[in-house]
Scaffold this active site. Sequence first.
Site, PDB file in Angstrom:
ATOM      1  N   CYS A 147       0.856  -1.196   0.000  1.00 54.35           N
ATOM      2  CA  CYS A 147       0.000   0.000   0.000  1.00 54.35           C
ATOM      3  C   CYS A 147       0.894   1.249   0.000  1.00 54.35           C
ATOM      4  O   CYS A 147       1.645   1.466  -0.949  1.00 54.35           O
ATOM      5  CB  CYS A 147      -0.937  -0.085   1.206  1.00 54.35           C
ATOM      6  N   ASP A 204      -9.066  -3.006  -7.870  1.00 51.80           N
ATOM      7  CA  ASP A 204      -8.610  -1.961  -6.941  1.00 51.80           C
ATOM      8  C   ASP A 204      -9.168  -0.613  -7.378  1.00 51.80           C
ATOM      9  O   ASP A 204      -8.735  -0.043  -8.380  1.00 51.80           O
ATOM     10  CB  ASP A 204      -7.085  -1.929  -6.918  1.00 51.80           C
ATOM     11  N   HIS A 236      -7.877  -4.051  -3.638  1.00 49.10           N
ATOM     12  CA  HIS A 236      -6.736  -3.447  -2.950  1.00 49.10           C
ATOM     13  C   HIS A 236      -6.426  -4.224  -1.666  1.00 49.10           C
ATOM     14  O   HIS A 236      -7.303  -4.785  -1.034  1.00 49.10           O
ATOM     15  CB  HIS A 236      -7.048  -1.985  -2.616  1.00 49.10           C
TER      16      HIS A 236
END
EC number: 3.1.1.45
Length: 270
Positions: A147, A204, A236
């Site tokens: 991330c 995502d 995600h």
Amino acid sequence: MTTTHPSGFAPAASPLAPTMIHTPDGAISAGITSIPSQGDDMPAYYARPKASDGALPVVIVVQEIFGVHEHIRDICRRLALEGYLAIAPELYFREGDPNDFADIPTLLSGLVAKVPDSQVLADLDHVASWASRNGGDAHRLMITGFCWGGRITWLYAAHNPQLKAAVAWYGKLVGDTSLNSPKHPVDIATDLNAPVLGLYSGQDTSIPQESVETMRQALRAANAKAEIVVYPDAGHAFNADYRPGYHEASAKDGWQRMLEWFAQYGGKKG
């Protein structure tokens, strides 16, 4: 510094999923250390195999937006079982504690946005130096991040010429610039010092496929040694086993690809 939340996870990461993985530490040594960096003492979590023959290959593990909470610590333990010295530095420690934020939007605006990329990259240099003085092999330096840390992983691959390999999990590739974030991965595709594997997902909503294709084009134009894999059915943070969006098949495949990438490009034992 990241304090301990009762669950071991940052509050903004809630709700927690029952799929979370805990790696036993019987075969490894793990704990908290302090790394001198830019005049401060930076907290970090480390894990290494108890039995080792000489200096260990090093993997710097870069946190998600939630800081060095239990998932990132577990990633370090998993890497230690694979024979690595893994270190996850607390890269927000000067600006605040992610456990003080109850939700993702306020965590992003109140803490994450205040952390300068230049500060982070310099801190990571000090992590690499610490590793070389504490049982790590400076000639086998690797990095992975998730991330927020996935974006940093791309940037660090363009920053440190000693880096051997990098694996970026669902890190932002394009975006608006600011004083704290003057460049994004798409801007440094021509500057990569090490082979980078990017692991992304087709569902995502925060990293649209258009941005992934833009990055691919930039890498091709730069003739960069890099590869991007997209998991079409995942969203995600598909490797975050403690979150509802965990996608086990994609996570397991990505983990294996990461290990193979490190084995291929991570350097030879001295």
